[in-house]
Design a protein around this motif. Structure first.
Motif, PDB file in Angstrom:
ATOM      1  N   PRO A 127     -28.594 -51.027  30.616  1.00 38.75           N
ATOM      2  CA  PRO A 127     -27.321 -51.206  31.329  1.00 38.75           C
ATOM      3  C   PRO A 127     -26.971 -52.690  31.477  1.00 38.75           C
ATOM      4  CG  PRO A 127     -28.804 -49.744  32.545  1.00 38.75           C
ATOM      5  CD  PRO A 127     -29.609 -50.365  31.460  1.00 38.75           C
ATOM      6  N   ASN A 128     -25.674 -53.001  31.313  1.00 37.93           N
ATOM      7  CA  ASN A 128     -25.207 -54.365  31.556  1.00 37.93           C
ATOM      8  C   ASN A 128     -24.394 -54.401  32.849  1.00 37.93           C
ATOM      9  OD1 ASN A 128     -22.542 -53.489  30.968  1.00 37.93           O
ATOM     10  ND2 ASN A 128     -22.806 -53.958  28.788  1.00 37.93           N
ATOM     11  N   ILE A 129     -23.825 -55.541  33.138  1.00 42.23           N
ATOM     12  CA  ILE A 129     -23.112 -55.728  34.404  1.00 42.23           C
ATOM     13  C   ILE A 129     -21.948 -54.757  34.562  1.00 42.23           C
ATOM     14  CG2 ILE A 129     -21.513 -57.488  33.542  1.00 42.23           C
ATOM     15  CD1 ILE A 129     -23.329 -57.818  36.869  1.00 42.23           C
ATOM     16  N   LYS A 130     -21.309 -54.369  33.437  1.00 43.68           N
ATOM     17  CA  LYS A 130     -20.181 -53.443  33.506  1.00 43.68           C
ATOM     18  C   LYS A 130     -20.636 -52.043  33.914  1.00 43.68           C
ATOM     19  CE  LYS A 130     -17.157 -55.841  30.219  1.00 43.68           C
ATOM     20  NZ  LYS A 130     -16.431 -55.726  28.945  1.00 43.68           N
ATOM     21  N   ILE A 163     -26.829 -52.163  43.623  1.00 46.51           N
ATOM     22  CA  ILE A 163     -26.684 -53.592  43.346  1.00 46.51           C
ATOM     23  C   ILE A 163     -28.037 -54.283  43.453  1.00 46.51           C
ATOM     24  CG2 ILE A 163     -25.623 -55.751  44.132  1.00 46.51           C
ATOM     25  CD1 ILE A 163     -23.224 -54.121  45.080  1.00 46.51           C
ATOM     26  N   GLY A 164     -28.811 -53.893  44.468  1.00 47.56           N
ATOM     27  CA  GLY A 164     -30.125 -54.496  44.653  1.00 47.56           C
ATOM     28  C   GLY A 164     -31.090 -54.201  43.522  1.00 47.56           C
ATOM     29  N   ASN A 165     -30.877 -53.081  42.811  1.00 44.43           N
ATOM     30  CA  ASN A 165     -31.767 -52.690  41.710  1.00 44.43           C
ATOM     31  C   ASN A 165     -31.300 -53.201  40.347  1.00 44.43           C
ATOM     32  OD1 ASN A 165     -33.508 -51.247  43.401  1.00 44.43           O
ATOM     33  ND2 ASN A 165     -32.223 -49.405  43.282  1.00 44.43           N
ATOM     34  N   MET A 166     -30.214 -53.962  40.326  1.00 42.21           N
ATOM     35  CA  MET A 166     -29.699 -54.477  39.059  1.00 42.21           C
ATOM     36  C   MET A 166     -30.700 -55.415  38.398  1.00 42.21           C
ATOM     37  SD  MET A 166     -25.670 -55.161  39.996  1.00 42.21           S
ATOM     38  CE  MET A 166     -25.419 -56.190  38.554  1.00 42.21           C
ATOM     39  N   GLU A 167     -30.716 -55.384  37.066  1.00 44.82           N
ATOM     40  CA  GLU A 167     -31.652 -56.211  36.310  1.00 44.82           C
ATOM     41  C   GLU A 167     -31.078 -57.598  36.010  1.00 44.82           C
ATOM     42  OE1 GLU A 167     -32.723 -53.891  32.888  1.00 44.82           O
ATOM     43  OE2 GLU A 167     -32.991 -52.087  34.113  1.00 44.82           O
ATOM     44  N   MET A 168     -29.930 -57.877  36.557  1.00 45.98           N
ATOM     45  CA  MET A 168     -29.327 -59.201  36.415  1.00 45.98           C
ATOM     46  C   MET A 168     -28.657 -59.557  37.733  1.00 45.98           C
ATOM     47  SD  MET A 168     -27.226 -56.639  35.412  1.00 45.98           S
ATOM     48  CE  MET A 168     -27.668 -56.416  33.702  1.00 45.98           C
ATOM     49  N   GLN A 169     -28.226 -60.805  37.842  1.00 48.25           N
ATOM     50  CA  GLN A 169     -27.549 -61.227  39.064  1.00 48.25           C
ATOM     51  C   GLN A 169     -26.165 -60.585  39.137  1.00 48.25           C
ATOM     52  OE1 GLN A 169     -28.366 -63.135  41.794  1.00 48.25           O
ATOM     53  NE2 GLN A 169     -30.471 -63.112  41.021  1.00 48.25           N
TER      54      GLN A 169
END
Length: 542
Positions: free
Chosen positions: A412-415, A437-443
């Motif tokens: 998954p990307n930011i989108k 949001i907290g589990n996202m792999e990017m900022q």
């Protein structure tokens, strides 16, 4: 008796028999192929060479068939290898040219001075520097470095993606008498954004051909220097469709849509016939400004140019244009009428349906895509997740997000995360959205936090809204809309003290609320500047 090795170069010039003339389309090609199978497919090398040349180089869209034919040739000669490498290098899959060259080496077939320009062009398209360097070494080993065609292709490779110093060294000496070498080096500097160096070479050219003019004009347009491009365009002694396309595409890329349409009008008024590249740029322009009427005219023109058929790339552009112009019905019509589709075709219509609120149809089309074994990509799942978000299909959205990661192994990307936050936020699952949001792999970016902040406003969650606003302040603290949104959350809950505190914070850090405004389209100048090239159709003039 010693069998004399055929002269491949002579074969290349002479392969024009009755058999070759029969191969004008795929159906005829298959008929000739069937006839050769009956009489012994590998029994006539000359006929095999013609068949490979027709399928790889002459008939449009049959390079895949050429590969299938080639796989059944027991002892292909150098001409056949070269033809296949050349056709593959010019196709949408230049990697196949590299694979063929590797097979050629393994099978002990000796390359000649035609082989290396074709494989170098594939390396240039792929930007495979290491492989290209290796091919350069093979050129030296076989003694072809003095061949003008090989040398010029080496200059082109090194100038565009290899070592500019090597390209410049190859250019010294006899190459300076060759206009192709001048153009290749100039194109390399221009492609790398070194326009000053490219322009110096261009100005020093003893003879400038049309290619060199087009290279320089295209270089300026790709860097957004449209004034310099226009000045050269006005000076060029002779123009072709490439010259016009460079300017039109440049204006579209820079957002100067009216100038692009004016350029097209000028082009057609001078009798220059547009090609499919022209139409692709104009479709992009129509999509950007929402000009449905012009887009429909371009659609009609493409049908005429293609004898009623639309290519994949133009079909995708038409779907995108119709979707962005609000005509999703026409977008679906184009999609259904396409004989061949790729993943971008599916993505365009799935996304178009989703963004126009046709969530059920979007998801159904995705399921049809899966049934037909068309592999989705990350863009596909953005469209599907948007559809789920707009329709409130939380469980389906979770399922598709999991499907993307686990079955299709798409990271998954930011989108994708933004779509999930929007999906959960719309459904009022704000805590889960915050955890997502907290589990996202990017900022997370400002858009993700702003999406959550908006959901907090809708559902009146002051605490999470405040936390989202704090994250936004860390990213960008001068966006007045974020403060106003948080203030409104407090106000909607009757917490006037909190709303006042937000307004005070805005004053303390110097954030000013921007006044509202509306946009009114002044006139139809874009439409006025569009003239269709088919002057014989009086109802299509301006």
């Amino acid at each position: 008796m010693i069998r004399k090795r055929p002269n491949d170069r002579s074969t290349n010039r002479q392969q024009r028999s009755t058999l070759f003339q029969k191969c004008t389309n795929l159906r005829a090609l298959k008929q000739v192929h069937a006839s050769m199978v009956v009489h012994g497919f590998n029994s006539n090398h000359s006929a095999l060479g013609e068949l490979i040349f027709a399928s790889a180089m002459v008939i449009s869209g049959t390079i895949g068939y050429a590969h299938k034919l080639f796989d059944h040739i027991t002892e292909p000669n150098t001409f056949m290898w070269n033809t296949m490498i050349r056709g593959s290098a010019q196709s949408l899959k230049p990697l196949n040219a590299v694979v063929l060259y590797t097979q050629m080496e393994k099978r002990g077939s000796r390359p000649d001075d035609f082989t290396f320009p074709f494989i170098l062009k594939a390396c240039t398209k792929l930007c495979w520097v290491k492989m290209g360097m290796g091919i350069h070494g093979k050129v030296m080993r076989f003694g072809f470095q003095s061949n003008a065609s090989v040398r010029n292709t080496l200059i082109d490779f090194h100038a565009k993606c290899g070592d500019l110093r090597v390209a410049t060294a190859l250019f010294d000496g006899s190459a300076k008498r060759d206009v192709v070498a001048w153009s290749a080096l100039t194109a390399g500097y221009a492609r790398r954004g070194k326009l000053d160096a490219a322009r110096r070479l261009f100005d020093e050219m003893p003879v400038k051909d049309l290619v060199s003019w087009n290279v320089m004009i295209t270089g300026y347009t790709k860097q957004g220097e449209m004034e310099s491009a226009r000045k050269l365009f006005d000076e060029v002694p002779r123009r072709d469709v490439v010259t016009w396309n460079a300017m039109i595409a440049g204006y579209v890329r820079c957002g100067f849509i009216e100038q692009a349409l004016q350029m097209f009008e000028e082009m057609t008024s001078l009798g220059e016939k547009p090609d499919e590249v022209t139409m692709l740029s104009l479709l992009s322009a129509c999509a950007d400004i929402g000009e449905l009427e012009i887009g429909e005219r371009i659609h009609s023109s493409l049908l005429e140019m293609g004898s009623g058929e639309i290519s994949i790339i133009h079909g995708n552009a038409l779907i995108d244009m119709y979707s962005k112009c609000g005509s999703i019905e026409r977008a679906i019509e184009v999609f259904q009428g396409m004989r061949e589709k790729d993943v971008s075709s599916w993505n365009s219509v799935i996304g178009g349906l989703a963004f126009h609120g046709h969530a059920e149809e979007s998801v159904n089309l995705f399921e049809e895509m899966r049934r037909l074994k068309v592999r989705p990509d990350g863009i596909t799942f953005v469209g599907v997740l948007v559809a789920c978000s707009h329709a409130g299909k939380v469980e389906d959205g979770r399922g598709y997000f999991s499907l993307m990661r686990n079955e299709y192994k798409i990271k998954p990307n930011i989108k994708h995360y933004g779509c999930m936050v929007d999906l959960l936020g719309r459904a009022g699952l704000l805590d889960e959205a915050f955890d997502c949001i907290g589990n996202m792999e990017m900022q997370p970016n400002a858009i993700v936090w702003r999406t959550l902040l908006g959901a907090c406003k809708v559902h009146g969650n002051v605490e999470l809204g405040r936390r989202a606003n704090e994250r936004l302040l860390d990213i960008r603290g001068d966006e007045s809309g974020d403060f106003v949104l948080l203030s409104n959350i407090y106000a909607s809950r009757g917490e006037w003290h909190g709303a006042e505190e937000v307004r005070k914070l805005m004053d303390d850090i110097g954030v000013k609320k921007e006044p509202g405004f509306s946009i009114v389209e002044a006139d139809d100048s874009a439409l006025k500047h569009f003239c269709f090239y088919s002057k014989s159709k009086s109802n299509r003039g301006c």
